[in-house]
Design an enzyme around this catalytic site. Structure first.
Site, PDB file in Angstrom:
ATOM      1  N   ASP A 206       0.761  -1.242   0.011  1.00  0.00           N
ATOM      2  CA  ASP A 206      -0.145   0.052   0.218  1.00  0.00           C
ATOM      3  C   ASP A 206       0.743   1.211  -0.021  1.00  0.00           C
ATOM      4  OD1 ASP A 206      -2.283   1.446   0.012  1.00  0.00           O
ATOM      5  OD2 ASP A 206      -3.177   0.548   1.766  1.00  0.00           O
ATOM      6  N   HIS A 334      -9.284  -1.867  -9.015  1.00  0.00           N
ATOM      7  CA  HIS A 334      -9.459  -0.545  -7.840  1.00  0.00           C
ATOM      8  C   HIS A 334      -8.591   0.485  -7.898  1.00  0.00           C
ATOM      9  CE1 HIS A 334      -9.876   1.262  -4.034  1.00  0.00           C
ATOM     10  NE2 HIS A 334      -8.446   1.066  -3.654  1.00  0.00           N
TER      11      HIS A 334
END
Ligand code: N7H
Length: 498
Positions: A206, A334
């Site tokens: 991330d 995403h």
């Protein structure tokens, strides 16, 4: 998101650009633009019980403890040196930031109107429009009662390299404030252990893509430099009318407590991959748009490349312009839903007008324990875990909420989205993109419905494979949230504590 392992953060260097006025880095709180350094982050949500006492403590003893962006920047270099010296032990580097909700501002500054309708209504009131499930009485089903109580006036973000350092600072702040506040909810997020450090609970790296900020960032290849006014008040790029002067150098912070059903998600990927006849690792990458290492499908569509994933000089150097048939990366993925890059460039639109104003700066952290062997073998979550999602912007409706509602939750995006850009398959049919398979919510009358996403099976290189993914349930469940304004340090010392 922001933590000590994020290479971009360690390497960011100060620059000044002619188009952008110098940023008041000593006034902007440290989590907003760069992110407080955090192995641990304690979120202390509080109600202001005694206004006069709280203001006095804020002015005299709290405001000067608040960590500025300038300090965070200096710490980046400190951390880099520490790492380059071969040191693996964490530096304590305690950080403190503070934000207030609409109810908090009403206590601190009776006349405050921050001119953001979503902030004004509050996160719980806005949650149904984001797709959070609710019952027949309108009550958000999965939200923790503390976030529904209307008692949260503010939050302290206490960060650091060790849990002990974080707890010591939180204890100190709470003892200064004494009975002037009541703690409503208190939870600590932490980076995951070992090789999973920097990865969220589903396993993906991330904090890979963040907008570059004019006047602050020396951009990496492919990283767009965006006007600071999209993230901090008082600078070029701001949407809407000029704010109140004390709002300058402040930012709206969205907090969402998002549970992740990790074993369920893993099990779903395995079974869907079996049904679709595709490798499960590749299927997972198609849903996110990146491999777990961070390597983008746009650059490496068929196999992971861990070196590319870890290299900030490469891992954002793409814009989908050469992939208008979603052969490398599905439109629904995403990262393509939440940052379509050049996908709007047809029809006279550009990233600058269609995408840049939607960007947010993310600064969340995982919470909850690792998946236990019992949960793994039962394919069922029994202990809460997920992401304390945090993002910064100058307009909650135009940025965070727009990403969730108009892009992630909208199945006909991008063919019939905002703005509408028709995308066609090679056979001429219009692409029905489907939902963001990670965060998209398809909620009808409060009840979550199954979701679809286009092209889960690799369409590379020919473009003649047609497939649809059916997701029977959500694997991310919102369990709380709050909208804050994170003011400048000067406003904490003056207008808000006068
Ligand atoms: Fe997302 N995930 O693990 O799949 N996110 N996200 N996110 N997200 C990103 O670039 C994830 C959430 C954005 O510029 C990556 O850092 C999970 C919300 C944006 O390329 C991964 C949750 C919203 C980007 C994840 C979650 C966003 C982004 C790739 C919740 C806003 C940058 C790594 C539990 C509404 C896109 C990276 C770009 C990236 C995941 C939430 C937005 C792996 C698990 C709620 C703008």
């Amino acid at each position: 998101m922001s933590n000590e392992t994020t290479p971009q953060r360690l390497l960011a260097a100060p620059v000044s650009t002619p188009e952008s006025p110098a940023l008041d880095l000593h006034e902007i709180q440290g989590d907003v633009l760069i992110g407080l350094q955090k192995n641990f982050e304690r979120f202390v949500f509080f109600r202001i019980a005694e206004v006069a006492e709280f203001k006095s403590a804020l002015r005299k003893r709290i405001a000067h403890r608040v960590t500025s962006t300038l300090t965070v920047k200096a710490r980046e270099f400190q951390l880099r040196d520490h790492k380059m010296n071969g040191r693996k032990d964490p530096l304590p580097l305690v950080g403190l930031n503070v934000g207030f909700t609409n109810t908090g501002f009403k206590k601190l500054l009776a006349s405050a109107d921050l001119k953001d309708p979503s902030f004004d209504k509050g996160a719980a009131a806005q949650a149904p429009s984001l797709g959070d499930a609710f019952d027949g009485t309108g009550k958000l089903i999965h939200w923790k009662p503390e976030f529904l109580s209307n008692n949260i006036d503010g939050v302290f973000l206490v960060t650091g390299g060790t849990q002990a350092a974080v707890d010591e600072e939180a204890h100190h702040v709470l003892s200064i404030l004494g009975a002037s506040i009541t703690v409503i909810f208190d939870e600590t997020g932490q980076v995951r252990p070992g090789l999973e450090k920097g990865h969220e609970h589903f396993g993906w790296l991330d904090g890979v893509s963040q907008p570059g900020v004019k006047g602050l960032s020396d951009p990496f290849p492919g990283q767009r430099l965006i006007d600071p006014g999209h993230f901090v008040f008082g600078y070029p790029g701001q949407a809407g009318p000029p704010p109140l002067s004390w709002m300058n150098n402040g930012s709206f912070m969205v907090f969402r407590r998002l549970n992740q059903l990790v074993p369920e998600f893993g099990n779903f990927i395995l079974s869907a991959a079996g049904t679709l006849g595709v490798d499960p690792v590749l299927l997972g990458a198609r849903l996110v748009g990146r491999w777990k290492s961070g390597a983008p499908l746009a650059l490496t569509p068929s196999q992971d490349d861990t070196t590319l994933g870890a290299d900030p000089n490469q891992n954002n150097n793409f814009d989908f312009s050469d992939d208008q048939g979603e052969r490398r990366c599905p439109y629904a993925a995403h990262i393509r839903k939440t940052n379509p890059r050049a996908d709007f460039d047809q029809g006279g639109l550009s990233q600058e007008t269609a995408v840049d104003p939607r960007r947010v700066i993310r600064a969340g952290i995982p919470f909850g324990p690792e998946v236990s062997p019992a949960e793994q073998s039962a394919n069922t979550t029994s202990q809460e875990r997920g992401l304390m999602f945090v993002c910064y912007q100058t307009s909650i409706p135009n940025q965070f909420e727009f990403l969730q509602i108009s892009w992630a939750n909208k199945p006909n995006f991008i063919s019939d989205g905002i703005p509408p850009v028709l995308k066609k398959h090679p056979d001429g049919s219009v692409v029905k993109v489907g939902f963001d398979p990670i965060i998209g919510q398809n909620t009808v009358n409060g009840q979550p419905q199954p979701r679809t996403a286009d092209e889960p099976v690799p369409n590379y290189p020919t473009g003649n494979v047609r497939s649809t993914l059916q997701e029977p349930q959500n694997f991310i469940v919102p369990t709380g949230g709050a909208y804050f304004f994170v003011p400048s340090i000067a406003a904490l010392e003056n207008e808000l504590s006068a």
